[in-house]
Write an enzyme that holds these catalytic residues in place. Sequence first.
Site, PDB file in Angstrom:
ATOM      1  N   CYS A   1       6.090  -0.490   7.392  1.00 46.90           N
ATOM      2  CA  CYS A   1       5.732   0.747   6.710  1.00 46.90           C
ATOM      3  C   CYS A   1       6.933   1.198   5.899  1.00 46.90           C
ATOM      4  CB  CYS A   1       5.352   1.818   7.725  1.00 46.90           C
ATOM      5  SG  CYS A   1       4.856   3.382   6.970  1.00 46.90           S
ATOM      6  N   LEU A   2       6.697   1.621   4.666  1.00 47.69           N
ATOM      7  CA  LEU A   2       7.795   2.062   3.804  1.00 47.69           C
ATOM      8  C   LEU A   2       8.478   3.311   4.369  1.00 47.69           C
ATOM      9  CD1 LEU A   2       6.063   1.482   0.351  1.00 47.69           C
ATOM     10  CD2 LEU A   2       7.876   0.087   1.392  1.00 47.69           C
TER      11      LEU A   2
ATOM     12  N   HIS B   1      -2.236   7.383   7.512  1.00 43.80           N
ATOM     13  CA  HIS B   1      -1.207   8.266   6.936  1.00 43.80           C
ATOM     14  C   HIS B   1      -1.827   9.580   6.470  1.00 43.80           C
ATOM     15  CE1 HIS B   1       2.566   6.036   6.803  1.00 43.80           C
ATOM     16  NE2 HIS B   1       2.025   4.987   6.194  1.00 43.80           N
TER      17      HIS B   1
ATOM     18  N   GLY C   1       0.838  -1.191   0.000  1.00 44.30           N
ATOM     19  CA  GLY C   1       0.000   0.000   0.000  1.00 44.30           C
ATOM     20  C   GLY C   1       0.871   1.239   0.000  1.00 44.30           C
TER      21      GLY C   1
ATOM     22  N   HIS D   1      -4.310   1.398   7.648  1.00 45.87           N
ATOM     23  CA  HIS D   1      -2.941   1.932   7.770  1.00 45.87           C
ATOM     24  C   HIS D   1      -2.761   3.138   6.826  1.00 45.87           C
ATOM     25  CE1 HIS D   1       1.630   1.091   7.940  1.00 45.87           C
ATOM     26  NE2 HIS D   1       1.522   1.899   6.904  1.00 45.87           N
ATOM     27  N   GLU D   2      -3.258   3.013   5.590  1.00 50.13           N
ATOM     28  CA  GLU D   2      -3.120   4.113   4.614  1.00 50.13           C
ATOM     29  C   GLU D   2      -3.998   5.302   4.985  1.00 50.13           C
ATOM     30  OE1 GLU D   2      -0.627   3.549   3.127  1.00 50.13           O
ATOM     31  OE2 GLU D   2      -0.594   1.369   2.925  1.00 50.13           O
TER      32      GLU D   2
ATOM     33  N   GLN E   1       2.987   9.928   2.028  1.00 54.65           N
ATOM     34  CA  GLN E   1       4.346   9.360   2.031  1.00 54.65           C
ATOM     35  C   GLN E   1       5.206   9.860   0.873  1.00 54.65           C
ATOM     36  OE1 GLN E   1       2.622   5.237   2.536  1.00 54.65           O
ATOM     37  NE2 GLN E   1       4.513   4.978   3.691  1.00 54.65           N
TER      38      GLN E   1
HETATM   39  O1  GNR Z   1       4.183  -2.470   2.396  1.00 52.41           O
HETATM   40  C1  GNR Z   1       3.543  -2.372   3.444  1.00 52.41           C
HETATM   41  N1  GNR Z   1       3.297  -3.486   4.158  1.00 52.41           N
HETATM   42  C2  GNR Z   1       2.430  -3.534   5.229  1.00 52.41           C
HETATM   43  C3  GNR Z   1       2.456  -4.656   6.025  1.00 52.41           C
HETATM   44  C4  GNR Z   1       1.597  -4.773   7.072  1.00 52.41           C
HETATM   45  C5  GNR Z   1       0.705  -3.782   7.347  1.00 52.41           C
HETATM   46  C6  GNR Z   1       0.673  -2.624   6.588  1.00 52.41           C
HETATM   47  C7  GNR Z   1       1.531  -2.507   5.521  1.00 52.41           C
HETATM   48  S1  GNR Z   1       1.485  -1.080   4.535  1.00 52.41           S
HETATM   49  C8  GNR Z   1       3.130  -1.053   3.942  1.00 52.41           C
HETATM   50  C9  GNR Z   1       3.310   0.034   2.923  1.00 52.41           C
HETATM   51  C10 GNR Z   1       3.127   1.374   3.592  1.00 52.41           C
HETATM   52  O2  GNR Z   1       3.937   1.880   4.314  1.00 52.41           O
HETATM   53  N2  GNR Z   1       1.991   1.961   3.400  1.00 52.41           N
HETATM   54  O3  GNR Z   1       1.721   3.116   4.014  1.00 52.41           O
HETATM   55 NI    NI Z   2       2.870   3.092   5.839  1.00 52.03          NI
END
Ligand code: GNR
Ligand code: NI
Length: 169
Positions: free
Chosen positions: A91-92, A137, A46, A133-134, A51
């Site tokens: 999270c990236l 952000h 995601g 999660h997104e 980001q």
């Molecule tokens: O790549 C991602 N993997 C992930 C793994 C578990 C729960 C949420 C994520 S989202 C993350 C990419 C990201 O940072 N999205 O904001």
């Molecule tokens: Ni993230």
Amino acid sequence: MSVLPILEFPDPRLRTKAAPVTVFDDALKQFVADMFETMYDANGVGLAATQVNVHQRVLVADMSEERNQPLALINAQILEKDGAQVYQEGCLSFPGIYADVTRALHVKVKAQDVDGNQIVVEAEGPLAVCIQHEMDHLDGKVFVDYLSPLKRSMLLKRMDKQRKQAAEA
Ligand code: GNR
Ligand code: NI
């Protein structure tokens, strides 16, 4: 098409609250294509516009193994959520760290597609985690905000150490 640079914690721009998208034009379609390219390039499941330092309510996801089920949600809002699940998140914007977070098991989300059409998406399990999660952000919230202060400082120290080691190598 281009791969965009991803902001990393503790960049204060990750705390920006994104504004709703009001114009559904070619520039938006181009931006969404760039977000997918950036997410796939980084092997993420995601990505939120926050980001990549664009503070508009755009998120993309693809939970499929084959990386062929792109989902783009604009102006997403939660209509319903229920249940609970614990999932190990990454999270990236926090390279190399992972932690268990509890979120709703099931979400029903109202959003718009890239053309501005209203859509409703129901998700459960990992996709529901990713969407939540997104959406966080886009409100300036990150997954480590859910951890205890002790756990958070431990993980952030670990990330710092890994960064320093990477810089030395
Ligand atoms: O790549 C991602 N993997 C992930 C793994 C578990 C729960 C949420 C994520 S989202 C993350 C990419 C990201 O940072 N999205 O904001
Ligand atoms: Ni993230």
